[in-house]
Design a protein around this motif. Structure first.
Motif, PDB file in Angstrom:
ATOM      1  N   PHE A 253     -12.056-131.741  13.742  1.00 31.53           N
ATOM      2  CA  PHE A 253     -12.867-131.455  12.792  1.00 31.53           C
ATOM      3  C   PHE A 253     -12.307-130.631  11.832  1.00 31.53           C
ATOM      4  O   PHE A 253     -12.013-129.334  11.823  1.00 31.53           O
ATOM      5  CB  PHE A 253     -14.608-131.241  12.711  1.00 31.53           C
ATOM      6  CG  PHE A 253     -14.687-132.556  13.380  1.00 31.53           C
ATOM      7  CD1 PHE A 253     -15.360-133.717  13.234  1.00 31.53           C
ATOM      8  CD2 PHE A 253     -15.384-131.909  15.020  1.00 31.53           C
ATOM      9  CE1 PHE A 253     -16.233-134.147  14.259  1.00 31.53           C
ATOM     10  CE2 PHE A 253     -16.925-132.832  15.707  1.00 31.53           C
ATOM     11  CZ  PHE A 253     -16.568-133.686  15.552  1.00 31.53           C
ATOM     12  N   ASN A 254     -12.633-131.150  10.100  1.00 27.49           N
ATOM     13  CA  ASN A 254     -11.486-130.396   9.542  1.00 27.49           C
ATOM     14  C   ASN A 254     -12.771-130.339   8.456  1.00 27.49           C
ATOM     15  O   ASN A 254     -13.908-130.473   7.682  1.00 27.49           O
ATOM     16  CB  ASN A 254     -10.556-131.850   8.221  1.00 27.49           C
ATOM     17  CG  ASN A 254     -10.767-130.177   7.278  1.00 27.49           C
ATOM     18  OD1 ASN A 254     -11.557-129.421   6.807  1.00 27.49           O
ATOM     19  ND2 ASN A 254     -10.266-130.774   6.102  1.00 27.49           N
ATOM     20  N   ASN A 255     -12.986-128.670   9.072  1.00 20.14           N
ATOM     21  CA  ASN A 255     -14.651-128.196   7.958  1.00 20.14           C
ATOM     22  C   ASN A 255     -14.833-127.525   6.638  1.00 20.14           C
ATOM     23  O   ASN A 255     -15.414-127.014   6.231  1.00 20.14           O
ATOM     24  CB  ASN A 255     -15.220-126.889   9.136  1.00 20.14           C
ATOM     25  CG  ASN A 255     -15.661-127.631  10.554  1.00 20.14           C
ATOM     26  OD1 ASN A 255     -17.258-128.281  10.763  1.00 20.14           O
ATOM     27  ND2 ASN A 255     -14.765-127.197  11.703  1.00 20.14           N
ATOM     28  N   LEU A 256     -13.358-126.924   6.258  1.00 22.98           N
ATOM     29  CA  LEU A 256     -13.106-126.783   4.634  1.00 22.98           C
ATOM     30  C   LEU A 256     -13.559-127.974   3.852  1.00 22.98           C
ATOM     31  O   LEU A 256     -13.469-128.787   3.091  1.00 22.98           O
ATOM     32  CB  LEU A 256     -11.789-126.928   4.688  1.00 22.98           C
ATOM     33  CG  LEU A 256     -11.101-126.085   6.218  1.00 22.98           C
ATOM     34  CD1 LEU A 256      -9.407-126.367   5.127  1.00 22.98           C
ATOM     35  CD2 LEU A 256     -11.344-124.685   5.597  1.00 22.98           C
TER      36      LEU A 256
ATOM     37  N   ILE B 159     -11.915-126.428  12.510  1.00 24.52           N
ATOM     38  CA  ILE B 159     -10.456-125.592  10.930  1.00 24.52           C
ATOM     39  C   ILE B 159     -11.647-125.515  10.129  1.00 24.52           C
ATOM     40  O   ILE B 159     -12.741-126.086  10.083  1.00 24.52           O
ATOM     41  CB  ILE B 159      -9.511-127.014  10.269  1.00 24.52           C
ATOM     42  CG1 ILE B 159      -8.589-127.479  11.074  1.00 24.52           C
ATOM     43  CG2 ILE B 159      -8.636-125.865   9.550  1.00 24.52           C
ATOM     44  CD1 ILE B 159      -7.714-126.687  12.481  1.00 24.52           C
ATOM     45  N   LEU B 160     -11.774-124.223   9.762  1.00 16.60           N
ATOM     46  CA  LEU B 160     -12.886-123.701   9.585  1.00 16.60           C
ATOM     47  C   LEU B 160     -12.569-122.243   7.998  1.00 16.60           C
ATOM     48  O   LEU B 160     -11.146-121.852   8.776  1.00 16.60           O
ATOM     49  CB  LEU B 160     -13.915-122.792  10.397  1.00 16.60           C
ATOM     50  CG  LEU B 160     -13.656-122.602  11.159  1.00 16.60           C
ATOM     51  CD1 LEU B 160     -13.599-120.739  10.823  1.00 16.60           C
ATOM     52  CD2 LEU B 160     -14.758-122.832  12.148  1.00 16.60           C
TER      53      LEU B 160
ATOM     54  N   GLN C 209     -12.668-133.623   5.088  1.00 16.76           N
ATOM     55  CA  GLN C 209     -12.987-133.111   5.487  1.00 16.76           C
ATOM     56  C   GLN C 209     -14.789-134.175   5.821  1.00 16.76           C
ATOM     57  O   GLN C 209     -14.336-135.018   6.182  1.00 16.76           O
ATOM     58  CB  GLN C 209     -14.128-132.662   3.596  1.00 16.76           C
ATOM     59  CG  GLN C 209     -13.532-132.298   3.069  1.00 16.76           C
ATOM     60  CD  GLN C 209     -14.122-131.717   1.495  1.00 16.76           C
ATOM     61  OE1 GLN C 209     -14.779-132.774   1.585  1.00 16.76           O
ATOM     62  NE2 GLN C 209     -13.795-130.637   0.925  1.00 16.76           N
ATOM     63  N   ARG C 210     -14.918-133.520   7.282  1.00 13.87           N
ATOM     64  CA  ARG C 210     -15.457-134.142   8.410  1.00 13.87           C
ATOM     65  C   ARG C 210     -16.855-134.742   7.657  1.00 13.87           C
ATOM     66  O   ARG C 210     -17.365-133.846   6.599  1.00 13.87           O
ATOM     67  CB  ARG C 210     -15.896-132.679   9.250  1.00 13.87           C
ATOM     68  CG  ARG C 210     -16.948-132.036   8.943  1.00 13.87           C
ATOM     69  CD  ARG C 210     -17.132-131.738  10.050  1.00 13.87           C
ATOM     70  NE  ARG C 210     -18.031-131.926  11.041  1.00 13.87           N
ATOM     71  CZ  ARG C 210     -18.600-131.347  11.961  1.00 13.87           C
ATOM     72  NH1 ARG C 210     -18.510-129.775  12.461  1.00 13.87           N
ATOM     73  NH2 ARG C 210     -19.539-131.773  13.181  1.00 13.87           N
ATOM     74  N   ASP C 211     -17.667-135.562   8.529  1.00 14.26           N
ATOM     75  CA  ASP C 211     -19.098-136.327   7.922  1.00 14.26           C
ATOM     76  C   ASP C 211     -19.968-135.534   8.112  1.00 14.26           C
ATOM     77  O   ASP C 211     -19.837-134.985   9.491  1.00 14.26           O
ATOM     78  CB  ASP C 211     -19.047-137.421   8.228  1.00 14.26           C
ATOM     79  CG  ASP C 211     -17.864-138.826   7.250  1.00 14.26           C
ATOM     80  OD1 ASP C 211     -17.116-138.668   6.143  1.00 14.26           O
ATOM     81  OD2 ASP C 211     -17.698-139.736   8.093  1.00 14.26           O
ATOM     82  N   TRP C 212     -20.674-135.381   7.347  1.00 14.88           N
ATOM     83  CA  TRP C 212     -22.110-135.088   7.553  1.00 14.88           C
ATOM     84  C   TRP C 212     -22.691-135.463   9.959  1.00 14.88           C
ATOM     85  O   TRP C 212     -23.321-134.166   9.935  1.00 14.88           O
ATOM     86  CB  TRP C 212     -22.995-135.419   6.836  1.00 14.88           C
ATOM     87  CG  TRP C 212     -23.194-134.198   5.350  1.00 14.88           C
ATOM     88  CD1 TRP C 212     -22.297-132.857   5.369  1.00 14.88           C
ATOM     89  CD2 TRP C 212     -23.673-134.663   4.028  1.00 14.88           C
ATOM     90  NE1 TRP C 212     -21.953-133.527   4.500  1.00 14.88           N
ATOM     91  CE2 TRP C 212     -22.800-133.903   3.666  1.00 14.88           C
ATOM     92  CE3 TRP C 212     -24.152-135.915   4.372  1.00 14.88           C
ATOM     93  CZ2 TRP C 212     -22.960-133.849   2.060  1.00 14.88           C
ATOM     94  CZ3 TRP C 212     -25.299-135.366   2.410  1.00 14.88           C
ATOM     95  CH2 TRP C 212     -25.022-134.382   1.787  1.00 14.88           C
TER      96      TRP C 212
ATOM     97  N   VAL D  64      -7.068-145.027   3.444  1.00  9.46           N
ATOM     98  CA  VAL D  64      -6.731-143.909   4.546  1.00  9.46           C
ATOM     99  C   VAL D  64      -7.330-142.562   5.401  1.00  9.46           C
ATOM    100  O   VAL D  64      -6.961-142.684   6.201  1.00  9.46           O
ATOM    101  CB  VAL D  64      -4.867-144.015   4.417  1.00  9.46           C
ATOM    102  CG1 VAL D  64      -4.634-145.391   4.169  1.00  9.46           C
ATOM    103  CG2 VAL D  64      -5.464-142.779   2.898  1.00  9.46           C
ATOM    104  N   ASN D  65      -8.552-142.201   4.165  1.00  9.60           N
ATOM    105  CA  ASN D  65      -8.630-140.791   5.001  1.00  9.60           C
ATOM    106  C   ASN D  65      -9.781-140.841   6.432  1.00  9.60           C
ATOM    107  O   ASN D  65     -10.547-141.905   6.389  1.00  9.60           O
ATOM    108  CB  ASN D  65     -10.165-140.264   3.734  1.00  9.60           C
ATOM    109  CG  ASN D  65      -8.913-139.416   2.417  1.00  9.60           C
ATOM    110  OD1 ASN D  65      -8.089-140.410   2.432  1.00  9.60           O
ATOM    111  ND2 ASN D  65     -10.003-139.278   1.143  1.00  9.60           N
ATOM    112  N   ASN D  66      -9.223-139.968   6.692  1.00  8.97           N
ATOM    113  CA  ASN D  66      -9.984-139.538   7.891  1.00  8.97           C
ATOM    114  C   ASN D  66     -10.661-138.826   8.102  1.00  8.97           C
ATOM    115  O   ASN D  66     -10.034-137.571   8.304  1.00  8.97           O
ATOM    116  CB  ASN D  66      -8.363-139.477   9.288  1.00  8.97           C
ATOM    117  CG  ASN D  66      -9.034-140.340  10.593  1.00  8.97           C
ATOM    118  OD1 ASN D  66     -10.455-140.277  11.077  1.00  8.97           O
ATOM    119  ND2 ASN D  66      -7.936-139.990  11.744  1.00  8.97           N
ATOM    120  N   PRO D  67     -12.305-138.359   8.603  1.00 14.84           N
ATOM    121  CA  PRO D  67     -13.115-137.588   8.326  1.00 14.84           C
ATOM    122  C   PRO D  67     -13.171-136.397   9.642  1.00 14.84           C
ATOM    123  O   PRO D  67     -13.394-136.053   9.717  1.00 14.84           O
ATOM    124  CB  PRO D  67     -14.508-138.098   8.495  1.00 14.84           C
ATOM    125  CG  PRO D  67     -14.377-139.482   8.924  1.00 14.84           C
ATOM    126  CD  PRO D  67     -12.428-140.218   9.002  1.00 14.84           C
TER     127      PRO D  67
END
Length: 395
Positions: free
Chosen positions: A38-41, A177-178, A83-86, A101-104
Motif C-alpha cells: 500500500f502507498n500511504n503517502l 510506504i508511509l 495512493q491507496r483507496d480508503w 492504469v493507476n493502481n491503488p
C-alpha cells in the motif's frame, strides 16, 4: 462466492521497457511468500508544498541497473502505484479495471499469481513472491500513462526508498510506504508479517485491530497543511499520538437504534507508530450481537470513537458537530458501502460495514464475519477486510 482471478506475470529479469502487448509468460513459484503493498503517502500537492514530488510510484523488486546506475529492468515491477483507496475489500476488486492504469495497491490490477486460500482465509489480494532476500526500490514517476521502462532516463532515476527485505516462505506480508515525519517529510517502509491466518479465530466473531501510522507532528501541525480528503470529518485533523478506541453497534439506518449492550464498549489503546512491525491484537465482536436476528442475516453496523488518553465517552466535551477537536476525538463509522451516512451522522469518517452480506448456500443474503484492520494515517482512516471461504450459492 466471488469468482477470484488467478493473476501472475513475472519473468525473472523482465525488462521494464517491454511493450504492454507482449506475450505473458506464466511461471510457477515453488517457495512463495505472499505480499501486498500500500502507498500511504496521502498528501496532495498545493501551494504550501509545491516543491514536494507527487506521491505516484513504481515498485521494483530486484532491479537491474544500467551502466549509469539507472534501473533498466527488474524481476518484478509494480507500476503506477497510486495512493491507496480508503477501503481494501475482501476480494481483488481492481482486477480487470480498465478506466485507469493507476493502481491503488499491489498486486491490485497486476496480472500476477496470487495467494491461495490459506487456513480458510482468502489471500487473492496478495501476490506470490519468491521467498528469500530481495532488494526493493520505490521510484517516483510522472503522473501519466507511460510505463516506467519507457520513460526517459532522467525520469527513471528519482529514488524514494531503497532497501533489502527477507521474505520467509509461506508467510503473509503487508508492506506500507508511509511518511514518518510531517515536518521533515522523511519517508519509510513498514513491513508487517501478518498473523490472522495462524490464529484460532471463531466463525461467529468478527475481528478488528487498529494502528495509528500517522507521521510525527501531523496532529499538532497547522490544519491548513493537512489533507483535504473528506472535509468536515472530525478525524481529518488527526488524532493524538496516544488514544483509546471504543465501539458501538447499531441497526437500522440511524443513530437512534444502538444495541444497548454494545454502546461505548472499550476496545483497545493505540499509539502512533511508523517503525515497529509488530501485529496489533485482534479484538472480537459477535457476528450476531443483535438478539433479535435470526442467526442467518443481520443488519448491524459498527461505529468507533477514537479519543485521546484520559477522555471517556460519558464525559466527552466534544459533540459530533464540533469544528475542531484538536486531535482529541474522531469517529469512524462502518455503514453499508461506506458511501452514504446513517441519519443524524454528521462528521464521522465513513467506511463500509465490516460484515459481509452475500448470497451463500440457500440464503440470499447471509451474513459472515470477517477479519479487519483499521489504519489511521494523517487524518485518514483505511479499512482492510479479509474474508474466509464461503459456501457457494445453490441455484
Amino acid at each position: 462466492m466471488y469468482k477470484l482471478l488467478i493473476r501472475y506475470a513475472i519473468a525473472a529479469g523482465l525488462l521494464l521497457g517491454m511493450a504492454a502487448c507482449s506475450k505473458v509468460e506464466y511461471t510457477r513459484i515453488d517457495a512463495p511468500a505472499y505480499l501486498r503493498v500500500f502507498n500511504n503517502l496521502n498528501y496532495s500537492i498545493g501551494l504550501a508544498n509545491k516543491d514536494q514530488r507527487q506521491p505516484f510510484l513504481t515498485m521494483l523488486i530486484d532491479p537491474v541497473m544500467d551502466a549509469d546506475g539507472i534501473p533498466a529492468g527488474a524481476a518484478i515491477v509494480g507500476d503506477f502505484l497510486d495512493q491507496r483507496d480508503w477501503y481494501a475489500p475482501p476480494y481483488p476488486s481492481h482486477v480487470g479495471s480498465s478506466t485507469s492504469v493507476n493502481n491503488p495497491e499491489y498486486p491490485g490490477k497486476e496480472n500476477v499469481l496470487v495467494g491461495p486460500v490459506l487456513n480458510g482465509f482468502d489471500l487473492s489480494s496478495w501476490a506470490q513472491i519468491p521467498s528469500g532476500k530481495h532488494r526493493f526500490m520505490f521510484m517516483y514517476r510522472p503522473r501519466n500513462t507511460v510505463p516506467f521502462g519507457q520513460l526517459e532516463a532522467k525520469l527513471r532515476n528519482i529514488v524514494l526508498l531503497d532497501t533489502t527485505i527477507t521474505l520467509i516462505e509461506k508467510e503473509v506480508y503487508t508492506m506500507h510506504i508511509l511518511q514518518k515525519d510531517f515536518e521533515t517529510k522523511e519517508n519509510g517502509i513498514l513491513v508487517r508479517k501478518e498473523q490472522f491466518h495462524k490464529l484460532p479465530l471463531s466463525d461467529s466473531m468478527m475481528y478488528v485491530n487498529f494502528y495509528n501510522m500517522s507521521a510525527k507532528g501531523f496532529w499538532n501541525s497547522d490544519d491548513n497543511r493537512k489533507p483535504t480528503y473528506n472535509i468536515g470529518a472530525l478525524l481529518n485533523n488527526g488524532i493524538k499520538d496516544h488514544a483509546n478506541v471504543w465501539y458501538s453497534l447499531f441497526k437500522g439506518n440511524s443513530l437512534s437504534s444502538p444495541l444497548p449492550a454494545y454502546q461505548f464498549r472499550f476496545l483497545t489503546a493505540i499509539h502512533r507508530n511508523t517503525s515497529s512491525d509488530s501485529v496489533a491484537t485482534y479484538f472480537s465482536i459477535p457476528l450476531f450481537a443483535d438478539s433479535a436476528s435470526n442467526g442467518i442475516h443481520t443488519g448491524v453496523w459498527q461505529r468507533f470513537s477514537v479519543m485521546a488518553v484520559g477522555m471517556d465517552p460519558s464525559t466527552n466535551p466534544y459533540n459530533d458537530n464540533a469544528n475542531n477537536t484538536y486531535g482529541n476525538y474522531g469517529i469512524i463509522t462502518c455503514y453499508n458501502n461506506g458511501l452514504d451516512k446513517p441519519v443524524s451522522e454528521r462528521k464521522a469518517w465513513m467506511l463500509p460495514n465490516m460484515l459481509v452480506n452475500i448470497h451463500s448456500g440457500v440464503y440470499n443474503p447471509r451474513s459472515f464475519a470477517t477479519v479487519n484492520t483499521i489504519e489511521i494515517v494523517n487524518g485518514v482512516a483505511y479499512l482492510t477486510t479479509i474474508q474466509r471461504k464461503y459456501p457457494p450459492p445453490v441455484y
